[in-house]
Design a protein around this motif. Sequence first.
Motif, PDB file in Angstrom:
ATOM      1  N   LYS A  26       7.976   1.391  -5.306  1.00 19.00           N
ATOM      2  CA  LYS A  26       8.771   1.786  -6.215  1.00 19.00           C
ATOM      3  C   LYS A  26      10.343   1.490  -5.676  1.00 19.00           C
ATOM      4  O   LYS A  26      11.083   1.077  -6.645  1.00 19.00           O
ATOM      5  N   TYR A  77      -7.560   3.329  -4.679  1.00 19.17           N
ATOM      6  CA  TYR A  77      -7.262   4.906  -4.184  1.00 19.17           C
ATOM      7  C   TYR A  77      -8.390   5.504  -3.651  1.00 19.17           C
ATOM      8  O   TYR A  77      -8.209   6.359  -2.767  1.00 19.17           O
ATOM      9  N   PRO A 105      -0.987   7.867  -5.308  1.00 25.24           N
ATOM     10  CA  PRO A 105      -0.208   8.781  -6.179  1.00 25.24           C
ATOM     11  C   PRO A 105      -0.671  10.259  -6.133  1.00 25.24           C
ATOM     12  O   PRO A 105      -1.792  10.779  -5.804  1.00 25.24           O
ATOM     13  N   ARG A 120       1.291   8.639   1.320  1.00 30.75           N
ATOM     14  CA  ARG A 120       2.179   7.492   1.546  1.00 30.75           C
ATOM     15  C   ARG A 120       1.340   6.474   0.319  1.00 30.75           C
ATOM     16  O   ARG A 120       2.253   5.636  -0.234  1.00 30.75           O
ATOM     17  N   ARG A 121       0.076   6.218   0.162  1.00 28.90           N
ATOM     18  CA  ARG A 121      -0.516   5.378  -0.387  1.00 28.90           C
ATOM     19  C   ARG A 121      -1.273   5.775  -1.702  1.00 28.90           C
ATOM     20  O   ARG A 121      -1.810   4.796  -2.215  1.00 28.90           O
ATOM     21  N   LYS A 129       0.700  -1.153   0.008  1.00 27.71           N
ATOM     22  CA  LYS A 129      -0.248  -0.083   0.123  1.00 27.71           C
ATOM     23  C   LYS A 129       0.823   1.432  -0.024  1.00 27.71           C
ATOM     24  O   LYS A 129       0.250   2.308  -0.364  1.00 27.71           O
ATOM     25  N   GLU A 130       2.332   1.319   0.378  1.00 26.95           N
ATOM     26  CA  GLU A 130       3.006   2.283   0.444  1.00 26.95           C
ATOM     27  C   GLU A 130       3.552   2.346  -0.827  1.00 26.95           C
ATOM     28  O   GLU A 130       4.593   1.758  -1.300  1.00 26.95           O
ATOM     29  N   LEU A 131       3.206   3.408  -1.606  1.00 25.21           N
ATOM     30  CA  LEU A 131       3.490   3.333  -2.995  1.00 25.21           C
ATOM     31  C   LEU A 131       4.762   3.614  -3.227  1.00 25.21           C
ATOM     32  O   LEU A 131       5.566   2.870  -4.228  1.00 25.21           O
ATOM     33  N   ARG A 132       5.605   4.752  -2.577  1.00 23.57           N
ATOM     34  CA  ARG A 132       6.990   4.891  -2.795  1.00 23.57           C
ATOM     35  C   ARG A 132       7.778   3.471  -2.255  1.00 23.57           C
ATOM     36  O   ARG A 132       8.689   3.313  -2.863  1.00 23.57           O
TER      37      ARG A 132
END
Length: 880
Positions: free
Chosen positions: A104, A871, A818, A815-816, A98-101
């Motif tokens: 990545k 989202y 974009p 955090r989750r 769930k933490e997009l960064r």
Amino acid sequence: LIHSHMSDEDDGRRAKEMAPICGPVEPCDGHSGPIHVVVDDEHHHHNTAAAEPRSSSASRTRDNSYGHAHYIPRELMNQQDGIVNMTLEPVETKDVIKELRAAKDLEGLSKEAAIVLDIRETRHEDILNKMLAAQGVAIPGVMDLLVRGRDHTKFFYRSMQGRQFIVVYATVEDLPERHLILGRLARPANLGAYDGTDTRFIGLCLSPAVVKYTKSAEEMARTAATLLSDDRFFNQAHAARDVETVARAIQLFMKGLELKDSESNGAGPIGRHHRKEELVPGESYYCVLQNGQQFSVTNAVLVGWIKESDDVRVQQRVVQRGHKQEVTIEYTRVFHSHRDAMQAMDYLSAVREVPGFGAADGGLLGGLLSDLRRRMKYYVSDWTDGFHYKTLPVTLYLYFICLAPAVAFGSVTAKNTGQQLGTLETLVTQFIMGLIFALVGGCPLVILRHTGPLTVFTGLLFDITVKLELRFLPFYAWTGIWLGVMLIIIAATNACKLMKYMARFHYLPVAVSSCHMLLLAATTGRFTEEVFAMLINCIFVYEALKPLIKDYDPDNKEPTLMALLLLFGTFFLILGLDAFKSSFYFVQPVRNLLSDFSSTFAIAIATGCSRLFLVPGLETVNVPDHLRLTDPTARGCGWIVGLMDIPTWGIFAAMIPAFMAMVLFYVDENVTSSMTDAPEHKLVKGPAYHLDMLVVGGVVILLSILGLPWAHGSLPHSPLHALAYADREDYVEHGRLKRRVIRSRESRMTSFLSHILIMLTCLFLLPVLQYIPLAVFYGLFLSMAASGVQGNQFFERVLLFFTQMAHYPPSHVIRRVPLKIVHGYTAVQLLMLILLWVVKSTVIGLSFPLFLLLTVPLRSKILPRFIDSSYLDRLDASEQ
């Protein structure tokens, strides 16, 4: 996880705790076992613990905790400037999916193969230089940020540690890009592990100084530490012979988390935001308390404080019944404190029957009877709970925040209705409706009043009667009578359940054989709720500033300047006195006194200053010396409106504006109740939507016959009432100061006493009220608007448009989700807010409630076509 920070005295940094660098150090919260810092004369402290691959059984005992300590040679301690300051701070592992960064960063680590294997160096700087050189990175002076100490007394400055790994991180000025490098030592080395074991893996995280929080070196270190704390990945990386194998292990780690997340989508833990179609019949739910007692949810509900961080365990059972399989999924929440367990027990007892949603609540009057059965057993405690010190300051606070808008909106209503309704009628409405609702209403914390949208609606209704050549008060009375009848029908037919599409928190029914499970879930309602709450706050700010701008006279500036001083003086006095509770001035009882009575003291001080420095032309509260109607000639007989003073067609034509008003009442009353009963307020007696609607409908009919302004649930007064009556504490999360409720109170006493004071003011104290400048009340308006936007995620996301990215708050949305989706979602809400404001302020303002309803299909039907539903769910969720 435990985040560690060590520095020598020359750095000038202070930690939360100072401890001598000798002997045992007590463990931090969340860390099992003692932590020791040992002073040793030798650089290498040989430990007998072998650096073998970790087993999954061992990992369960340590609860994924990080720890940090160092073996510091005695030579450092013998130096005059060799004092070491050490901090231990528990840190939670990340939800990498769930933490997009975080996702990545790990994808980039595997694709770019920023992995160095078989590092033979053993000194701190040599290891890090080897990792940087292997990736072709040259950063002058970076070792001064990563490693401190002299000669044989080196130690990592900032790091996160777990069993057999250390992740070092630093922020580097003018660094062109971020770096995340993973290294494996050829032989385990003692680099200062908190448990004395040797280190096998080293992580290195570097980031520029000006980056978004999620891209910071500390957050990268948390991501790498989460990866290394996974036993399966650790063992695979430990046995890997090449970089490609480690990269595949990272990808398998990510896929494993994705698989777990997808498996929980159908019937996962309660921490998720469930949709109705995701919850299937055949489930049973249990609440397990601290002592192991099992509370079965039979004809009850499990509601309150269910978050993703809660300890919720899932167990599935399959029973073969003939040719069919019956699947039962048991959810168990374990409470780790006695207080939380007892509050859950109270909540379970309080909401066994929730209005209009369970099978027992179906049919005519089902929800209403359910409300009555549940609230009646708390009626006595609703009064006895009011025998508390905080009742007095909260009563005075309610008195002023109800009196101020009644005076301000009453004067506006007088201008909009040709003096047929005025300030005195608004004050009478306030105490009549307030007293009745305090006595027989469902939720005692809800405050009813004549609001800004109702003021606009009343003015538009007057304009219609002028155009139709009808008498205003009879037409207004018939509109109110039809409105009251519609509200009573809504209460009787369980129609409040439709608010699940507009309220942030609602009860979602799931039939489970003989029992029912209702989840407190976030849905499309937060979108509408936030827009509507922001509209109310904007109205307060507008009504506070409009008179000063409108009445400004260039030839006589003194009244306007004095009004500005009183307005902002009252505003800042309230904020300053309220902040005394968390200051260090005076003793705690005095600080509490100043904070609890902040509004009372501020109004008294500002009014005293206005009398001390008399300025001719300064506008004060305009009320008569005694209780009398603003325009007695507009009525039929005294306080009673002549209902038959309009033609028959006018009586039935009043149904059209009554329907528009019904939509406004329906939305405002239920959204107010929903926001007042929000989980962060920790109320335990449950809502009473249908009972509240019935009382409001009945009192509206009474007020209409008396020719008085209507009233309904008020924002932000009602949530502010709940917060003012609760015990709260300040805490720091991600470096941000926040406030939360630690104990709630629910009593009818505060509302009842405050409206008794308003009644006494109307009967005996109207001459005293004339001494208070209107600017003082406008300052109170601003303080209510400022309090209303606190915690409003819509307002916080609007501020992101003007905030430097490096200073974005570390909220779950940032955090989750974009950033472009966050800004797009916020822009849509902002456009809806502007549309509602424009509609409210134009000739089509009577249709304002219908435009408010447009937010529901906009969020539920249109936005999902452009934004992924996951989202949207995270944007609708509370802070996690």
